[in-house]
Design a protein around this motif. Structure first.
Motif, PDB file in Angstrom:
ATOM      1  N   ILE A 128      14.277  19.766   5.466  1.00 55.66           N
ATOM      2  CA  ILE A 128      15.347  19.948   4.470  1.00 55.66           C
ATOM      3  C   ILE A 128      16.055  21.286   4.687  1.00 55.66           C
ATOM      4  O   ILE A 128      17.281  21.373   4.668  1.00 55.66           O
ATOM      5  N   GLU A 129      15.262  22.348   4.933  1.00 51.87           N
ATOM      6  CA  GLU A 129      15.840  23.665   5.206  1.00 51.87           C
ATOM      7  C   GLU A 129      16.744  23.629   6.439  1.00 51.87           C
ATOM      8  O   GLU A 129      17.827  24.208   6.441  1.00 51.87           O
ATOM      9  N   ARG A 130      16.255  22.901   7.444  1.00 49.48           N
ATOM     10  CA  ARG A 130      16.998  22.806   8.698  1.00 49.48           C
ATOM     11  C   ARG A 130      18.344  22.114   8.470  1.00 49.48           C
ATOM     12  O   ARG A 130      19.373  22.515   9.041  1.00 49.48           O
ATOM     13  N   CYS A 131      18.333  21.085   7.626  1.00 53.15           N
ATOM     14  CA  CYS A 131      19.575  20.353   7.340  1.00 53.15           C
ATOM     15  C   CYS A 131      20.539  21.203   6.512  1.00 53.15           C
ATOM     16  O   CYS A 131      21.751  21.140   6.684  1.00 53.15           O
ATOM     17  N   LYS A 132      19.955  22.002   5.588  1.00 57.96           N
ATOM     18  CA  LYS A 132      20.789  22.819   4.714  1.00 57.96           C
ATOM     19  C   LYS A 132      21.539  23.892   5.488  1.00 57.96           C
ATOM     20  O   LYS A 132      22.582  24.377   5.061  1.00 57.96           O
ATOM     21  N   LYS A 133      20.960  24.307   6.637  1.00 56.85           N
ATOM     22  CA  LYS A 133      21.595  25.341   7.453  1.00 56.85           C
ATOM     23  C   LYS A 133      22.911  24.867   8.045  1.00 56.85           C
ATOM     24  O   LYS A 133      23.674  25.660   8.595  1.00 56.85           O
ATOM     25  N   GLY A 134      23.168  23.569   7.977  1.00 58.89           N
ATOM     26  CA  GLY A 134      24.449  23.036   8.447  1.00 58.89           C
ATOM     27  C   GLY A 134      24.426  22.570   9.878  1.00 58.89           C
ATOM     28  O   GLY A 134      23.383  22.592  10.552  1.00 58.89           O
ATOM     29  N   ASN A 135      25.573  22.098  10.340  1.00 57.83           N
ATOM     30  CA  ASN A 135      25.746  21.613  11.718  1.00 57.83           C
ATOM     31  C   ASN A 135      24.959  20.336  12.012  1.00 57.83           C
ATOM     32  O   ASN A 135      24.755  19.994  13.167  1.00 57.83           O
ATOM     33  N   VAL A 136      24.446  19.669  10.997  1.00 56.91           N
ATOM     34  CA  VAL A 136      23.739  18.405  11.223  1.00 56.91           C
ATOM     35  C   VAL A 136      24.616  17.264  10.705  1.00 56.91           C
ATOM     36  O   VAL A 136      24.988  17.253   9.533  1.00 56.91           O
ATOM     37  N   GLN A 137      24.986  16.350  11.604  1.00 55.72           N
ATOM     38  CA  GLN A 137      25.834  15.232  11.200  1.00 55.72           C
ATOM     39  C   GLN A 137      25.024  14.020  10.744  1.00 55.72           C
ATOM     40  O   GLN A 137      25.404  13.308   9.844  1.00 55.72           O
ATOM     41  N   GLU A 138      23.902  13.778  11.435  1.00 52.08           N
ATOM     42  CA  GLU A 138      23.137  12.569  11.116  1.00 52.08           C
ATOM     43  C   GLU A 138      21.634  12.823  11.205  1.00 52.08           C
ATOM     44  O   GLU A 138      21.145  13.485  12.116  1.00 52.08           O
ATOM     45  N   VAL A 139      20.913  12.265  10.216  1.00 53.33           N
ATOM     46  CA  VAL A 139      19.450  12.278  10.253  1.00 53.33           C
ATOM     47  C   VAL A 139      18.998  10.824  10.362  1.00 53.33           C
ATOM     48  O   VAL A 139      19.315  10.008   9.501  1.00 53.33           O
ATOM     49  N   ILE A 140      18.324  10.500  11.446  1.00 53.31           N
ATOM     50  CA  ILE A 140      17.816   9.142  11.657  1.00 53.31           C
ATOM     51  C   ILE A 140      16.337   9.140  11.312  1.00 53.31           C
ATOM     52  O   ILE A 140      15.540   9.832  11.954  1.00 53.31           O
ATOM     53  N   VAL A 141      15.961   8.396  10.278  1.00 57.45           N
ATOM     54  CA  VAL A 141      14.555   8.385   9.868  1.00 57.45           C
ATOM     55  C   VAL A 141      13.810   7.309  10.661  1.00 57.45           C
ATOM     56  O   VAL A 141      14.098   6.119  10.527  1.00 57.45           O
ATOM     57  N   ALA A 142      12.869   7.740  11.482  1.00 53.60           N
ATOM     58  CA  ALA A 142      12.133   6.815  12.345  1.00 53.60           C
ATOM     59  C   ALA A 142      10.640   6.838  12.026  1.00 53.60           C
ATOM     60  O   ALA A 142       9.798   6.854  12.920  1.00 53.60           O
ATOM     61  N   THR A 143      10.314   6.821  10.723  1.00 50.20           N
ATOM     62  CA  THR A 143       8.909   6.660  10.348  1.00 50.20           C
ATOM     63  C   THR A 143       8.545   5.186  10.574  1.00 50.20           C
ATOM     64  O   THR A 143       9.426   4.335  10.664  1.00 50.20           O
ATOM     65  N   ASN A 144       7.253   4.906  10.665  1.00 48.29           N
ATOM     66  CA  ASN A 144       6.825   3.532  10.950  1.00 48.29           C
ATOM     67  C   ASN A 144       7.203   2.565   9.822  1.00 48.29           C
ATOM     68  O   ASN A 144       7.223   2.951   8.657  1.00 48.29           O
ATOM     69  N   PRO A 145       7.501   1.299  10.163  1.00 48.91           N
ATOM     70  CA  PRO A 145       7.884   0.322   9.142  1.00 48.91           C
ATOM     71  C   PRO A 145       6.672  -0.217   8.382  1.00 48.91           C
ATOM     72  O   PRO A 145       6.299  -1.363   8.532  1.00 48.91           O
ATOM     73  N   GLY A 149       5.386   4.728   5.586  1.00 43.01           N
ATOM     74  CA  GLY A 149       6.603   5.099   6.306  1.00 43.01           C
ATOM     75  C   GLY A 149       7.846   4.904   5.460  1.00 43.01           C
ATOM     76  O   GLY A 149       8.759   5.740   5.463  1.00 43.01           O
ATOM     77  N   GLU A 150       7.889   3.797   4.708  1.00 39.27           N
ATOM     78  CA  GLU A 150       9.044   3.522   3.847  1.00 39.27           C
ATOM     79  C   GLU A 150       9.118   4.541   2.709  1.00 39.27           C
ATOM     80  O   GLU A 150      10.205   5.013   2.352  1.00 39.27           O
ATOM     81  N   ALA A 151       7.941   4.869   2.143  1.00 37.73           N
ATOM     82  CA  ALA A 151       7.910   5.849   1.051  1.00 37.73           C
ATOM     83  C   ALA A 151       8.417   7.198   1.550  1.00 37.73           C
ATOM     84  O   ALA A 151       9.177   7.896   0.853  1.00 37.73           O
ATOM     85  N   THR A 152       8.012   7.568   2.755  1.00 39.61           N
ATOM     86  CA  THR A 152       8.431   8.842   3.332  1.00 39.61           C
ATOM     87  C   THR A 152       9.940   8.831   3.592  1.00 39.61           C
ATOM     88  O   THR A 152      10.643   9.810   3.311  1.00 39.61           O
ATOM     89  N   ALA A 153      10.434   7.701   4.106  1.00 42.36           N
ATOM     90  CA  ALA A 153      11.867   7.565   4.362  1.00 42.36           C
ATOM     91  C   ALA A 153      12.655   7.724   3.066  1.00 42.36           C
ATOM     92  O   ALA A 153      13.689   8.412   3.018  1.00 42.36           O
ATOM     93  N   SER A 154      12.142   7.093   2.011  1.00 40.56           N
ATOM     94  CA  SER A 154      12.818   7.153   0.723  1.00 40.56           C
ATOM     95  C   SER A 154      12.824   8.583   0.174  1.00 40.56           C
ATOM     96  O   SER A 154      13.826   9.061  -0.382  1.00 40.56           O
TER      97      SER A 154
END
Lengths: 199, 199
Positions: A128-145, A149-154
């Motif tokens: 979250i800190e890394r995203c807040k620093k900016g310059n991030v266009q997309e976060v692809i969540v690739a936790t296991n299905p 994994g779904e709870a973490t993605a959510s």
């Protein structure tokens, strides 16, 4: 078991702590190491004793590395605006076999209250800190299905709301080479819902 | 795999040398040790590094022990005229759960040319010498009922010919709780051939 010398009993106990290794397998592995010419207790023992030495986590993506920053994060040719979030370092290895050229973020686990894994035990805060620093266009969540994994993605989606516009999840559907006859209903439902125009 | 630090790669390689552990399981075990609070790389590593320290083989029966002679061989209440020949130390533990009160001889393997196991790799010479010293009435061969076990049993019978009168083999037949419908034909043939008078 008192017939066996204590160092054998101890090795059996330590092996038994590993996932998928029961007492019988632990016995078999221990005696294999005593007898084998290929594997040796000193070889595995030495490798494990030194396992954590000098091992660090990349300050950016939390991947295991020997430097402050891993080779992917310090590579200027990668797309640093895209972060693929994975559960563990082996997932990074798996995605590196594809043509993905963005960066990663390793959570080192998934949310799983039953195993005592809360947000504090994961590297979620760092993401979250890394995203807040900016310059991030997309976060692809690739936790296991699966449930964890779904709870973490959510959880990630909620906490990146208002920070990152594009938070995506890997597509669900039939894996290559699958047999529809034996596919489970959840996978089939997802494959139907995610159907795409041919050609 | 060059993305992973060398000590991780090394631990994975050492785990892969163990029987039944492929590269994927080896990766999983290594990362489990890095993350788990219950198991630790130092715990297993330490146990394995010290595994062979002070470990000896009983000068009589070749069982693993901390003394020159194991607790069974030095127990005067055991029947030292009967020797049960087993493949490995765990078989001794298994027979100790029965009412057997004789002594043992551990071969530490079976004859298996394909695995480079000839008579010199086993403790066969020690068995024959022990029998030649006299005072042995019966040798019970308890190698496993498979090709290597049978070959080893046959080798022992030949080499004890004229030395020991009574060289016996464990009974073959249906195990307790077995289902005749699913028993293989060799077992059924042996069970028929070894049938006994009821009551």
């Amino acid at each position: 078991m008192s017939l066996l010398p204590p160092q054998i009993t101890r090795a059996i106990e330590e092996f038994s702590k590993l996932p998928g290794i029961g007492p019988k397998s632990a016995e078999r592995l221990t005696f294999h190491l005593l007898r084998s010419s290929k594997a040796s207790p000193e070889g595995l023992g030495g490798a494990l004793t030194g396992l954590k030495a000098e091992l660090r986590y990349c300050t950016v993506c939390q991947m295991v590395t020997l430097q402050d920053m891993c080779s992917i994060c310090s590579d200027p040719s990668r797309d640093h605006g895209t972060i693929l979030v994975v559960e563990n370092p082996l997932d990074v290895i798996a995605f590196e076999r594809t043509s993905y050229r963005g960066t990663y973020h390793v959570l080192h686990g998934v949310l799983s209250p039953i195993d005592g894994m809360g947000p504090e035990q994961l590297r979620l805060h760092e993401l979250i800190e890394r995203c807040k620093k900016g310059n991030v266009q997309e976060v692809i969540v690739a936790t296991n299905p699966n449930i964890e994994g779904e709870a973490t993605a959510s959880y990630i989606r909620q906490h990146l709301h208002g920070v990152i516009e594009q938070v995506t999840r890997l597509a669900h559907g039939l894996p290559m080479g699958a047999d529809i006859e034996f596919a489970d209903q959840v996978t089939l439902r997802e494959a139907l819902a995610g159907r795409r125009q041919l050609g």
